[in-house]
Design a protein around this motif. Structure first.
Motif, PDB file in Angstrom:
ATOM      1  N   MET A 104       0.848  -1.206   0.000  1.00  0.00           N
ATOM      2  CA  MET A 104       0.000   0.000   0.000  1.00  0.00           C
ATOM      3  C   MET A 104       0.882   1.255   0.000  1.00  0.00           C
ATOM      4  O   MET A 104       0.558   2.261  -0.638  1.00  0.00           O
ATOM      5  CB  MET A 104      -0.923  -0.046   1.225  1.00  0.00           C
ATOM      6  CG  MET A 104      -2.041   0.950   1.242  1.00  0.00           C
ATOM      7  SD  MET A 104      -3.189   0.826  -0.155  1.00  0.00           S
ATOM      8  CE  MET A 104      -4.371  -0.383   0.387  1.00  0.00           C
ATOM      9  N   THR A 105       2.007   1.181   0.688  1.00  0.00           N
ATOM     10  CA  THR A 105       2.920   2.324   0.778  1.00  0.00           C
ATOM     11  C   THR A 105       3.534   2.635  -0.585  1.00  0.00           C
ATOM     12  O   THR A 105       3.495   3.781  -1.064  1.00  0.00           O
ATOM     13  CB  THR A 105       4.047   2.029   1.796  1.00  0.00           C
ATOM     14  OG1 THR A 105       3.446   1.801   3.071  1.00  0.00           O
ATOM     15  CG2 THR A 105       5.036   3.169   1.905  1.00  0.00           C
ATOM     16  N   VAL A 106       4.089   1.592  -1.220  1.00  0.00           N
ATOM     17  CA  VAL A 106       4.831   1.797  -2.478  1.00  0.00           C
ATOM     18  C   VAL A 106       3.884   2.128  -3.642  1.00  0.00           C
ATOM     19  O   VAL A 106       4.204   2.933  -4.509  1.00  0.00           O
ATOM     20  CB  VAL A 106       5.687   0.542  -2.809  1.00  0.00           C
ATOM     21  CG1 VAL A 106       6.318   0.638  -4.192  1.00  0.00           C
ATOM     22  CG2 VAL A 106       6.761   0.339  -1.743  1.00  0.00           C
ATOM     23  N   ASN A 107       2.703   1.486  -3.646  1.00  0.00           N
ATOM     24  CA  ASN A 107       1.803   1.647  -4.799  1.00  0.00           C
ATOM     25  C   ASN A 107       0.840   2.815  -4.664  1.00  0.00           C
ATOM     26  O   ASN A 107       0.350   3.315  -5.673  1.00  0.00           O
ATOM     27  CB  ASN A 107       0.968   0.376  -4.998  1.00  0.00           C
ATOM     28  CG  ASN A 107       1.805  -0.815  -5.399  1.00  0.00           C
ATOM     29  OD1 ASN A 107       3.009  -0.704  -5.585  1.00  0.00           O
ATOM     30  ND2 ASN A 107       1.172  -1.955  -5.533  1.00  0.00           N
ATOM     31  N   PHE A 108       0.563   3.211  -3.434  1.00  0.00           N
ATOM     32  CA  PHE A 108      -0.423   4.287  -3.287  1.00  0.00           C
ATOM     33  C   PHE A 108       0.078   5.490  -2.482  1.00  0.00           C
ATOM     34  O   PHE A 108       0.188   6.602  -3.004  1.00  0.00           O
ATOM     35  CB  PHE A 108      -1.723   3.744  -2.663  1.00  0.00           C
ATOM     36  CG  PHE A 108      -2.686   4.845  -2.320  1.00  0.00           C
ATOM     37  CD1 PHE A 108      -3.133   5.725  -3.297  1.00  0.00           C
ATOM     38  CD2 PHE A 108      -3.117   5.044  -1.009  1.00  0.00           C
ATOM     39  CE1 PHE A 108      -3.985   6.785  -2.979  1.00  0.00           C
ATOM     40  CE2 PHE A 108      -3.975   6.087  -0.691  1.00  0.00           C
ATOM     41  CZ  PHE A 108      -4.406   6.959  -1.678  1.00  0.00           C
ATOM     42  N   PHE A 109       0.426   5.259  -1.196  1.00  0.00           N
ATOM     43  CA  PHE A 109       0.736   6.417  -0.347  1.00  0.00           C
ATOM     44  C   PHE A 109       1.886   7.253  -0.911  1.00  0.00           C
ATOM     45  O   PHE A 109       1.800   8.484  -0.975  1.00  0.00           O
ATOM     46  CB  PHE A 109       1.086   5.970   1.074  1.00  0.00           C
ATOM     47  CG  PHE A 109      -0.108   5.572   1.903  1.00  0.00           C
ATOM     48  CD1 PHE A 109      -1.091   6.496   2.213  1.00  0.00           C
ATOM     49  CD2 PHE A 109      -0.248   4.272   2.371  1.00  0.00           C
ATOM     50  CE1 PHE A 109      -2.192   6.145   2.983  1.00  0.00           C
ATOM     51  CE2 PHE A 109      -1.338   3.911   3.130  1.00  0.00           C
ATOM     52  CZ  PHE A 109      -2.319   4.839   3.440  1.00  0.00           C
ATOM     53  N   GLY A 144     -10.863   2.696   5.766  1.00  0.00           N
ATOM     54  CA  GLY A 144     -10.258   1.807   6.763  1.00  0.00           C
ATOM     55  C   GLY A 144      -9.295   0.795   6.136  1.00  0.00           C
ATOM     56  O   GLY A 144      -8.351   0.332   6.787  1.00  0.00           O
ATOM     57  N   ASP A 145      -9.525   0.454   4.853  1.00  0.00           N
ATOM     58  CA  ASP A 145      -8.671  -0.543   4.185  1.00  0.00           C
ATOM     59  C   ASP A 145      -7.254  -0.033   3.946  1.00  0.00           C
ATOM     60  O   ASP A 145      -6.359  -0.814   3.619  1.00  0.00           O
ATOM     61  CB  ASP A 145      -9.253  -0.926   2.818  1.00  0.00           C
ATOM     62  CG  ASP A 145     -10.528  -1.735   2.934  1.00  0.00           C
ATOM     63  OD1 ASP A 145     -10.704  -2.388   3.972  1.00  0.00           O
ATOM     64  OD2 ASP A 145     -11.328  -1.702   1.987  1.00  0.00           O
ATOM     65  N   LYS A 151      -3.981  -9.457   9.436  1.00  0.00           N
ATOM     66  CA  LYS A 151      -5.070 -10.394   9.121  1.00  0.00           C
ATOM     67  C   LYS A 151      -5.849  -9.962   7.860  1.00  0.00           C
ATOM     68  O   LYS A 151      -6.528 -10.774   7.249  1.00  0.00           O
ATOM     69  CB  LYS A 151      -5.998 -10.588  10.319  1.00  0.00           C
ATOM     70  CG  LYS A 151      -6.771  -9.365  10.733  1.00  0.00           C
ATOM     71  CD  LYS A 151      -7.786  -9.726  11.809  1.00  0.00           C
ATOM     72  CE  LYS A 151      -8.605  -8.570  12.336  1.00  0.00           C
ATOM     73  NZ  LYS A 151      -8.620  -7.309  11.632  1.00  0.00           N
ATOM     74  N   ASP A 152      -5.733  -8.682   7.493  1.00  0.00           N
ATOM     75  CA  ASP A 152      -6.431  -8.213   6.286  1.00  0.00           C
ATOM     76  C   ASP A 152      -5.609  -8.468   5.033  1.00  0.00           C
ATOM     77  O   ASP A 152      -6.089  -8.333   3.919  1.00  0.00           O
ATOM     78  CB  ASP A 152      -6.653  -6.679   6.323  1.00  0.00           C
ATOM     79  CG  ASP A 152      -7.124  -6.193   7.662  1.00  0.00           C
ATOM     80  OD1 ASP A 152      -8.071  -6.795   8.178  1.00  0.00           O
ATOM     81  OD2 ASP A 152      -6.540  -5.218   8.199  1.00  0.00           O
ATOM     82  N   PHE A 153      -4.317  -8.769   5.215  1.00  0.00           N
ATOM     83  CA  PHE A 153      -3.411  -8.805   4.061  1.00  0.00           C
ATOM     84  C   PHE A 153      -3.620 -10.027   3.179  1.00  0.00           C
ATOM     85  O   PHE A 153      -3.849 -11.131   3.647  1.00  0.00           O
ATOM     86  CB  PHE A 153      -1.950  -8.797   4.554  1.00  0.00           C
ATOM     87  CG  PHE A 153      -0.944  -8.881   3.431  1.00  0.00           C
ATOM     88  CD1 PHE A 153      -0.570  -7.736   2.737  1.00  0.00           C
ATOM     89  CD2 PHE A 153      -0.393 -10.104   3.047  1.00  0.00           C
ATOM     90  CE1 PHE A 153       0.345  -7.807   1.688  1.00  0.00           C
ATOM     91  CE2 PHE A 153       0.524 -10.178   1.998  1.00  0.00           C
ATOM     92  CZ  PHE A 153       0.892  -9.029   1.321  1.00  0.00           C
TER      93      PHE A 153
END
Ligand SMILES: NC(=O)c1ccc[n+]([C@@H]2O[C@H](COP(=O)([O-])OP(=O)(O)OC[C@H]3O[C@@H](n4cnc5c(N)ncnc54)[C@H](OP(=O)(O)O)[C@@H]3O)[C@@H](O)[C@H]2O)c1
Length: 265
Positions: A104-109, A144-145, A151-153
């Motif tokens: 999520m960090t590399v692709n979005f944030f 929230g995602d 556990k969500d990964f």
């Protein structure tokens, strides 16, 4: 002429985009996390385009510090655009240095932060192209995602959510900055190291699946078309560039993501 930044320029599709832009006479900033790979690419491009105007700069999208040091190195210089091509699909749950999940960090944030920090430097009409993936079509997202817990990964689940977040954020960016040409590109499934799942079934997918994947040369075509487009809010895929589907254009999450990122950093 102001340069265009290509992130992940040393990757399968990034290198082709960088080379094609250089062949067109566009100055290119090769944004690479690994400078050695970046230097090799530079030599490769100069071998075919001896007068290419290239610069190599380090960009590590795992941390805000990496993004900020890249932006500092550009010191307010005018820019003709950015191709946010770099991306990852981590097999296992892992945290980036800033404490958020890595994919999520590399692709979005970080691409969003990078683009936001550079906004004052983009010339009118600048091109902003964000690389998405067809996987986002099978995904869903809530604010929230973004905070991915262990556990969500899921390798593909989290990747798809990161690309959906990028698409929705791009919608808001295009609306807030109509002076730029802001689009997304979807390369289809491309035979690159990204589609190696690092699983026992890799050899099987190599036989069954890889022969039908696009070559990186073909996969990067929609992004190159987007970099030349005079329009905004288009979804470049294959040879087509329809408007981004209404379900994303109308999704209130686009604006919420925009506000969320503006508030958090
Ligand atoms: N392959 C597909 O089927 C497919 C499908 C849909 C979308 N995409 C998207 O297309 C884009 C390009 O992918 P590709 O297939 O060309 O894969 P690739 O060959 O693995 O290229 C990915 C690039 O991203 C860079 N990168 C990864 N993590 C980074 C980080 N933390 N900081 C800075 N750079 C980083 C890599 O750097 P290194 O060169 O140092 O490894 C590499 O240059 C990605 O956004 C991907 O999500 C690919």
């Amino acid at each position: 002429m102001a340069p265009i930044i290509v992130t992940g320029a040393s990757g399968s599709m990034g290198r082709i985009a960088a080379k094609e832009l250089a062949q067109e006479g566009v100055p290119v900033i090769l944004a690479c996390r690994n400078l050695e790979r970046g230097r090799k690419l530079m030599d490769e491009i100069l071998a075919v385009v001896p007068d290419a105007r290239l610069e190599l700069l380090q960009l590590d999208l795992e941390s805000e510090a990496g993004v900020r040091s890249f932006v500092d190195a550009l010191q307010g210089r005018p820019l003709a655009g950015i191709f946010n091509n770099a991306g990852t699909m981590c097999r296992r749950y892992s945290l980036a240095p800033d404490g958020r999940e890595k994919t999520m960090t590399v692709n979005f944030f970080m691409p969003a932060l990078l683009t936001r920090l550079l906004l004052p430097q983009f010339e009118p009409g600048a091109r902003i192209v964000n690389m998405v993936s067809l996987s986002l079509k099978f995904s869903s997202l809530s604010l929230g995602d973004l905070n991915v817990g262990e556990k969500d990964f899921g390798q593909i689940r989290t990747y798809a959510k990161s690309k959906l977040a990028l698409l929705l954020w791009t919608v808001a960016l295009a609306r807030h900055y109509p002076q730029f040409r802001v689009n997304v590109a979807d390369p289809g499934i491309v035979d690159s190291k990204m589609i190696r799942m690092d699983r026992w079934f890799d050899p099987l997918t190599d036989i069954l699946f890889r022969p039908f994947a696009n070559t990186p040369e073909k996969g990067v075509r929609p992004a190159l078309a987007a970099l030349h487009s005079a329009e905004s809010l288009r979804y470049f895929v294959g040879r087509r560039s329809p408007e981004i589907p209404a379900k994303y254009l109308r999704n209130p999450l686009a604006e919420q993501l925009w506000d969320h990122l503006n508030r958090s950093r």
